[in-house]
Design a protein around this motif. Structure first.
Motif, PDB file in Angstrom:
ATOM      1  N   LEU A   1      10.720  -6.044  25.684  1.00  0.00           N
ATOM      2  CA  LEU A   1      10.483  -6.441  24.551  1.00  0.00           C
ATOM      3  C   LEU A   1       9.659  -7.810  24.528  1.00  0.00           C
ATOM      4  O   LEU A   1      10.209  -8.638  24.854  1.00  0.00           O
ATOM      5  N   PRO A   2       8.792  -7.931  24.455  1.00  0.00           N
ATOM      6  CA  PRO A   2       7.898  -9.369  24.980  1.00  0.00           C
ATOM      7  C   PRO A   2       8.379  -9.914  23.464  1.00  0.00           C
ATOM      8  O   PRO A   2       9.492  -9.939  22.486  1.00  0.00           O
ATOM      9  N   PRO A   3       7.937 -11.714  23.122  1.00  0.00           N
ATOM     10  CA  PRO A   3       8.767 -12.683  22.611  1.00  0.00           C
ATOM     11  C   PRO A   3       8.623 -12.049  20.800  1.00  0.00           C
ATOM     12  O   PRO A   3       7.861 -10.860  20.721  1.00  0.00           O
ATOM     13  N   LEU A   4       9.572 -12.518  20.358  1.00  0.00           N
ATOM     14  CA  LEU A   4       9.876 -12.090  18.951  1.00  0.00           C
ATOM     15  C   LEU A   4       7.915 -12.327  17.826  1.00  0.00           C
ATOM     16  O   LEU A   4       7.174 -11.108  17.405  1.00  0.00           O
ATOM     17  N   GLY A   5       7.557 -13.645  18.339  1.00  0.00           N
ATOM     18  CA  GLY A   5       6.139 -13.969  17.651  1.00  0.00           C
ATOM     19  C   GLY A   5       5.440 -13.100  18.519  1.00  0.00           C
ATOM     20  O   GLY A   5       4.007 -12.587  17.465  1.00  0.00           O
ATOM     21  N   LEU A   6       5.039 -12.483  18.728  1.00  0.00           N
ATOM     22  CA  LEU A   6       4.325 -11.556  19.925  1.00  0.00           C
ATOM     23  C   LEU A   6       4.646 -10.652  19.134  1.00  0.00           C
ATOM     24  O   LEU A   6       3.440  -9.706  18.708  1.00  0.00           O
ATOM     25  N   VAL A   7       4.682 -10.110  19.459  1.00  0.00           N
ATOM     26  CA  VAL A   7       5.352  -7.700  18.740  1.00  0.00           C
ATOM     27  C   VAL A   7       4.999  -8.320  16.712  1.00  0.00           C
ATOM     28  O   VAL A   7       4.416  -7.770  16.941  1.00  0.00           O
ATOM     29  N   ALA A   8       5.158  -9.615  16.187  1.00  0.00           N
ATOM     30  CA  ALA A   8       4.609  -8.792  14.897  1.00  0.00           C
ATOM     31  C   ALA A   8       3.725  -9.399  15.153  1.00  0.00           C
ATOM     32  O   ALA A   8       3.386  -9.364  14.012  1.00  0.00           O
ATOM     33  N   SER A   9       2.896 -10.554  15.824  1.00  0.00           N
ATOM     34  CA  SER A   9       1.858 -10.723  15.705  1.00  0.00           C
ATOM     35  C   SER A   9       0.172  -9.728  14.832  1.00  0.00           C
ATOM     36  O   SER A   9      -0.350  -9.251  14.955  1.00  0.00           O
ATOM     37  N   LEU A  10       0.577  -8.060  16.204  1.00  0.00           N
ATOM     38  CA  LEU A  10       0.191  -7.041  15.683  1.00  0.00           C
ATOM     39  C   LEU A  10       0.002  -6.723  13.612  1.00  0.00           C
ATOM     40  O   LEU A  10      -0.448  -5.834  13.948  1.00  0.00           O
ATOM     41  N   SER A  11       1.027  -7.317  13.113  1.00  0.00           N
ATOM     42  CA  SER A  11       1.415  -7.267  11.914  1.00  0.00           C
ATOM     43  C   SER A  11      -0.215  -7.916  11.591  1.00  0.00           C
ATOM     44  O   SER A  11      -0.208  -7.500  10.597  1.00  0.00           O
ATOM     45  N   VAL A  12      -0.577  -8.712  12.210  1.00  0.00           N
ATOM     46  CA  VAL A  12      -1.709  -9.404  11.301  1.00  0.00           C
ATOM     47  C   VAL A  12      -2.859  -8.502  11.707  1.00  0.00           C
ATOM     48  O   VAL A  12      -3.805  -8.220  10.184  1.00  0.00           O
ATOM     49  N   THR A  13      -2.377  -7.980  12.750  1.00  0.00           N
ATOM     50  CA  THR A  13      -4.311  -7.170  12.394  1.00  0.00           C
ATOM     51  C   THR A  13      -3.511  -5.479  11.536  1.00  0.00           C
ATOM     52  O   THR A  13      -5.259  -5.174  11.217  1.00  0.00           O
ATOM     53  N   LEU A  14      -2.429  -4.858  11.159  1.00  0.00           N
ATOM     54  CA  LEU A  14      -2.414  -3.810  10.703  1.00  0.00           C
ATOM     55  C   LEU A  14      -2.529  -4.637   8.928  1.00  0.00           C
ATOM     56  O   LEU A  14      -3.236  -3.957   8.841  1.00  0.00           O
ATOM     57  N   SER A  15      -2.563  -5.870   8.664  1.00  0.00           N
ATOM     58  CA  SER A  15      -3.061  -6.734   7.531  1.00  0.00           C
ATOM     59  C   SER A  15      -4.427  -6.120   7.103  1.00  0.00           C
ATOM     60  O   SER A  15      -5.208  -6.174   6.169  1.00  0.00           O
ATOM     61  N   VAL A  16      -5.102  -7.431   8.526  1.00  0.00           N
ATOM     62  CA  VAL A  16      -6.377  -7.193   8.227  1.00  0.00           C
ATOM     63  C   VAL A  16      -7.003  -5.453   7.815  1.00  0.00           C
ATOM     64  O   VAL A  16      -7.495  -5.241   6.958  1.00  0.00           O
ATOM     65  N   ALA A  17      -6.566  -4.750   8.397  1.00  0.00           N
ATOM     66  CA  ALA A  17      -7.468  -2.952   8.462  1.00  0.00           C
ATOM     67  C   ALA A  17      -6.847  -2.479   7.167  1.00  0.00           C
ATOM     68  O   ALA A  17      -7.167  -1.229   6.335  1.00  0.00           O
ATOM     69  N   THR A  18      -5.259  -3.000   6.679  1.00  0.00           N
ATOM     70  CA  THR A  18      -4.814  -2.262   5.401  1.00  0.00           C
ATOM     71  C   THR A  18      -4.863  -2.505   4.435  1.00  0.00           C
ATOM     72  O   THR A  18      -5.767  -2.659   3.292  1.00  0.00           O
ATOM     73  N   ALA A  19      -6.266  -4.056   4.703  1.00  0.00           N
ATOM     74  CA  ALA A  19      -7.268  -4.858   3.402  1.00  0.00           C
ATOM     75  C   ALA A  19      -8.458  -3.675   3.618  1.00  0.00           C
ATOM     76  O   ALA A  19      -8.982  -4.046   2.187  1.00  0.00           O
TER      77      ALA A  19
ATOM     78  N   MET B   1       1.147  -1.305   0.418  1.00  0.00           N
ATOM     79  CA  MET B   1      -0.253  -0.328  -0.303  1.00  0.00           C
ATOM     80  C   MET B   1       0.422   0.727   0.250  1.00  0.00           C
ATOM     81  O   MET B   1       0.860   2.219  -0.856  1.00  0.00           O
ATOM     82  N   PHE B   2       1.844   1.419   1.272  1.00  0.00           N
ATOM     83  CA  PHE B   2       2.404   2.583   0.946  1.00  0.00           C
ATOM     84  C   PHE B   2       3.403   2.339  -0.892  1.00  0.00           C
ATOM     85  O   PHE B   2       3.708   4.002  -1.011  1.00  0.00           O
TER      86      PHE B   2
END
Length: 482
Positions: free
Chosen positions: A305-323, A271-272
């Protein structure tokens, strides 16, 4: 919605039956048991942070006390189902066809990082829910500037700030990037009023919470000192108080998290690149990606900083909003599903390489392998005191032990009358004493501060029955006197 509820709860319950219970859930359940059994004072309950998941767990445990570890799974599963249903409905409202909406929801619902967040506990799912509201409002803030978008951003920030300790970093990390989504004319003419509207719910709630802490605990920021590594998602070793400075900082974990955030959200990057003629959308997506990256770096600098997987999981929510905010007239193009699929593949890779011990245990349970408890020492202590009574123990320092034991009955916590009488008399009349090593990273617990000699020298009439890396247990010997 019913199908989603059943499916989400069933998956979390299945993972739990294979032995995976996150340290966050253990910490939450231990504190819940202590609160409902009267093991901690009301003052400590109302000043605990994060308050949202704690209050929900206390309420569910009071209504259905026999659920045990299913309580956090029930709350997390409900929140996961609400998120998935909300994603599906928002896609339909945005013009996606029914079939494509279902396929997209299936892709998102099968994302391993989403389930890593759900398995972590209610706090992180509440963080996702608040972040979902925040990103929806941010996308539209500059384009439409409707009152609904202002409300979404304001409520999203307030929810994020009180959902999870990492949410505090997300709140502070968002402040400079909100300006990218505010219409330029409003930013020139009345920037203070716009920020006041957006930040008022968060500021009011934070000030109210600080006031409660000041009234009950005598310190407005007392809740910061009561945070634990488990509640942050850092795994074993318990409380990081009496000082956050004991946590090791560094920007390398934050840099790795930043790479994972971008990799897990290819639709946002697309999108960017494609919106060079739509500055409102381009600045919004730039602000949202920069917000996540800067928050990860900020938390990493503080060593929280929480574990890598937890932080990156927020990208899933961002992906939905972008779609759903995709700028084209036909949002149900195959390209969006392809980008979501690419994001799913990246998330699978991130989940596979995340080195955090909690994620490793979660991966094992997901593939059907039975996994052990995250901290063998705490598990051993819980086994030692399983059916015992009259135990002098600062259970607030390691509520996970109470959760593993299943009950606070027989434990003399710091707020109990027997503990306070021991402090006044400077004598011990319990059957068992549990004390932490004063040289450990967390220092002495309340028992160790009350009786400084106990850890090394024991107590007259008591024999040592357990020695761990951080804890020792002493039991009243047959010839001992209370």
């Amino acid at each position: 919605m019913v199908a989603l509820l059943i499916g989400c709860y069933a998956l979390l319950h299945l993972i739990g039956t294979r032995g995976f219970i996150s340290m966050s859930n253990l910490d939450l359940m231990g504190r819940t048991i202590l609160a409902n059994s009267g093991g901690v004072s009301v003052e400590k309950v109302v000043t605990a942070f994060p308050p949202m998941s704690y209050a929900a767990a206390i309420a569910v445990d009071a209504i259905a006390p026999g659920l045990g570890f299913d309580i956090p799974h029930l709350i997390s599963g409900t929140l996961a189902a609400i998120l998935l249903a909300s994603w599906y409905k928002t896609m339909r409202d945005s013009g996606f066809a029914t079939t494509r909406s279902m396929l997209a929801t299936l892709l998102l619902g099968s994302n391993p990082l989403f389930w890593r967040a759900a398995a972590e506990g209610p706090s992180f799912m509440l963080l996702h829910l608040g972040y979902w509201l925040f990103v929806l409002g941010m996308f539209q803030l500059r384009r439409g500037h409707r009152i609904n978008d202002l409300i979404l951003v304001a409520l999203g920030l307030a929810m994020v700030g009180f959902a999870h300790p990492f949410g505090l970093f997300l709140v502070f990390g968002a402040l400079p990037f909100i300006a990218l989504a505010i219409p330029p004319d409003r930013l020139r003419t009345s920037p203070a009023s716009v920020f006041l509207v957006l930040l008022f719910p968060l500021a009011f709630a934070l000030l109210a919470f600080c006031y409660v802490n000041w009234i009950f605990a005598g310190e407005p920021f007392r809740f910061l000192l009561s945070l634990s590594r488990e509640s942050i998602g850092l795994g074993t070793t318990n409380s990081i108080s009496p000082g956050l400075s004991q946590a090791s900082g560094g920007l390398l974990p934050g840099a790795l998290a930043a790479i994972a955030i971008v990799a897990a959200c290819p639709i946002a990057v697309s999108m960017f690149v494609l919106t060079y003629r739509l500055p409102a959308l381009r600045l919004a997506i730039l602000g949202l990606i920069g917000h996540l990256v800067s928050s990860a770096l900020l938390a990493s600098a503080f060593g929280l900083l929480p574990p890598l997987g937890l932080v990156a999981s927020l990208s899933v929510t961002l992906s939905v909003a972008t779609a759903v905010r995709w700028p084209h007239e036909r949002p149900d193009r195959p390209g969006i599903l392809m980008l979501l699929t690419a994001g799913l593949a990246a998330c699978v890779l991130i989940a596979a390489v995340d080195p955090a011990s909690e994620t490793q245990r979660w991966r094992g349970s997901l593939f059907g392998f039975p996994v052990s408890h995250g901290d063998a020492e705490l598990s051993a202590i819980a086994t030692k005191i399983k059916d015992r009574d009259q135990i002098l123990f600062d259970a607030e320092a390691v509520p996970s032990v109470v959760a593993l034991r299943g009950s606070a009955k027989g434990i003399w916590t710091a707020d109990s009358l027997p503990f306070q009488l021991s402090a006044l008399r400077q004598t011990v009349d319990a059957d068992m004493i549990i004390v932490r090593d004063p040289q450990s990273a967390q220092g002495s617990d309340r028992v160790g501060r009350l009786f400084p000699q106990i850890y090394d020298q024991g107590y007259p009439g008591y024999a040592r029955i357990y020695t761990g890396e951080r804890w020792r247990i002493y039991e009243l010997s047959h010839g001992g006197k209370r």
